[in-house]
Design an enzyme around this catalytic site. Structure first.
Site, PDB file in Angstrom:
ATOM      1  N   SER A   1      -5.181   0.646  10.170  1.00 36.29           N
ATOM      2  CA  SER A   1      -5.915  -0.272   9.305  1.00 36.29           C
ATOM      3  C   SER A   1      -4.980  -1.023   8.377  1.00 36.29           C
ATOM      4  O   SER A   1      -5.364  -2.044   7.799  1.00 36.29           O
ATOM      5  CB  SER A   1      -6.976   0.468   8.490  1.00 36.29           C
ATOM      6  OG  SER A   1      -6.376   1.454   7.673  1.00 36.29           O
ATOM      7  N   GLY A   2      -3.740  -0.549   8.232  1.00 35.94           N
ATOM      8  CA  GLY A   2      -2.751  -1.289   7.464  1.00 35.94           C
ATOM      9  C   GLY A   2      -2.449  -2.643   8.077  1.00 35.94           C
ATOM     10  O   GLY A   2      -1.944  -3.540   7.392  1.00 35.94           O
TER      11      GLY A   2
ATOM     12  N   CYS B   1       0.812  -1.223   0.000  1.00 36.05           N
ATOM     13  CA  CYS B   1       0.000   0.000   0.000  1.00 36.05           C
ATOM     14  C   CYS B   1       0.845   1.272   0.000  1.00 36.05           C
ATOM     15  O   CYS B   1       0.549   2.230  -0.736  1.00 36.05           O
ATOM     16  CB  CYS B   1      -0.958   0.003   1.190  1.00 36.05           C
ATOM     17  SG  CYS B   1      -0.180  -0.369   2.771  1.00 36.05           S
TER      18      CYS B   1
ATOM     19  N   HIS C   1      -2.958   6.294   4.692  1.00 35.30           N
ATOM     20  CA  HIS C   1      -1.535   6.525   4.940  1.00 35.30           C
ATOM     21  C   HIS C   1      -1.111   7.892   4.411  1.00 35.30           C
ATOM     22  O   HIS C   1      -1.596   8.348   3.371  1.00 35.30           O
ATOM     23  CB  HIS C   1      -0.683   5.471   4.230  1.00 35.30           C
ATOM     24  CG  HIS C   1      -0.815   4.085   4.777  1.00 35.30           C
ATOM     25  ND1 HIS C   1      -1.457   3.793   5.964  1.00 35.30           N
ATOM     26  CD2 HIS C   1      -0.356   2.891   4.282  1.00 35.30           C
ATOM     27  CE1 HIS C   1      -1.394   2.488   6.173  1.00 35.30           C
ATOM     28  NE2 HIS C   1      -0.737   1.924   5.172  1.00 35.30           N
TER      29      HIS C   1
END
Length: 329
Positions: free
Chosen positions: A159-160, A129, A236
């Protein structure tokens, strides 16, 4: 005409977002199959008003009329089941780290290297990501000014780490011990994502180094990353410093970014306009701002890059790859 699609890891955060993105983008689905672990099998998920029952993933799962499978169930599952799916004529788009650096597997960001899809052998890898959102705005700048070196510091949302990461933030905010992160994440920044390699870099940082070179098709680009987990639920952010081989004019460079596919420029700092995680959440674009010259080096640039790590950083990028596959069918 729709295509027959399977989702592996359908009950996870990215798996469910695959379905949301497919709805949002009117992805042409004919038949849909949902797979997960035995623990999640039997769950019901609604897609476009129809209810589907999640099946247990087995080696027999792909012995049916599936054309494209979107995987987000971790590297171990991908290494075991992606080759099985491919052997049955399914094109696998894999969101794990399992195949990214395999020289026989394309690593694709559709805005950057869509041509690489053409040489797949049944598996296409979805990048990390943090790498995806960085290369989307950097590729058109590389084409015009030739990037020599990138120094990037990431500010990565919990949430990564999946739903368990979000749960850990909520747990930490209540003053309870963390179960996922090595230190309390509430009111904290942890410069530690994934395990440490012998050279002092984390695996997350090494992913950014190696994946950037592969996606951009240029092994000469030097990348120096520091990845940091921050107490933000989603999206992010990245502070990116770039050194070019060629000179640039700022107005021209900004025009390049404004016309770059998938990029939205938000750069009016005098009026407090710059990319924010709260704004990027739920969107598919990559947002770029705080664009300014680095006056300490020849032809240097600083930027602030923000994107939804679950959508563009995972699910949307995979669905975009599937859209390109359909065009070539």
């Amino acid at each position: 005409m729709g295509v027959n699609v399977a989702i592996v890891g359908a009950t996870g955060m990215v798996g469910r977002t695959f379905l949301k993105v497919m709805e949002d983008r009117n992805f042409p689905v004919d038949k849909l199959y949902l797979f997960a672990s035995s623990k999640s099998a039997g769950q019901k998920i609604t897609f476009r008003g129809n209810e589907y029952i999640v099946e247990k993933l087995t080696e027999e799962s792909f012995k049916r009329d599936i054309q494209i499978a979107l995987f987000s169930a971790g590297a171990t599952i991908s290494k075991q089941f992606a080759p099985i799916a491919a052997s049955h004529g399914v094109v696998v788009i894999d969101n794990s780290s399992a195949w990214r650096m395999d020289e026989n597997v394309p690593l694709v960001v559709p805005e950057v290297n869509p041509q690489d899809i053409s040489w797949h052998k049944g598996i296409i890898a979805n990048p990390n990501c943090s790498t995806i959102q960085m290369v989307v705005p950097l590729k058109p700048l590389h084409d015009k000014y030739k990037i020599k070196r990138i120094v990037v510091s990431t500010y990565q949302a919990v949430s990564g780490a999946g739903k368990k990461g979000v749960d850990d933030l909520e747990r930490s905010l209540r003053g309870e011990p963390c179960q996922v992160f090595p230190h309390p994440i509430a009111n904290n920044c942890i410069p530690h994502i994934d395990s440490f390699a012998p050279n002092g870099y984390t695996k997350e940082e090494l992913k950014m180094i190696n994946e950037t070179k592969k996606i951009m098709g240029d092994s000469s680009i030097k990348v120096s990353p520091t990845t940091v987990r921050v107490p933000v639920a989603n999206s992010h952010s990245e502070s990116v410093n770039v050194e070019f081989a060629r000179p640039y004019e700022m107005e021209e460079l900004i025009e390049v970014l404004k016309h770059a596919p998938g990029v939205v420029v938000q750069d009016d700092p005098q009026n407090n306009i710059y990319p924010l995680a709260t704004y990027a959440t739920g969107k598919d674009e990559v947002f770029v701002g705080r664009i300014r010259r680095d006056e300490t080096v020849y032809s240097g640039l600083n930027m602030w890059i923000v994107a939804d790590n679950i959508r563009k950083g995972a699910a949307t990028n995979a669905v975009q790859i599937a859209e390109l596959l359909i065009k070539n069918m």
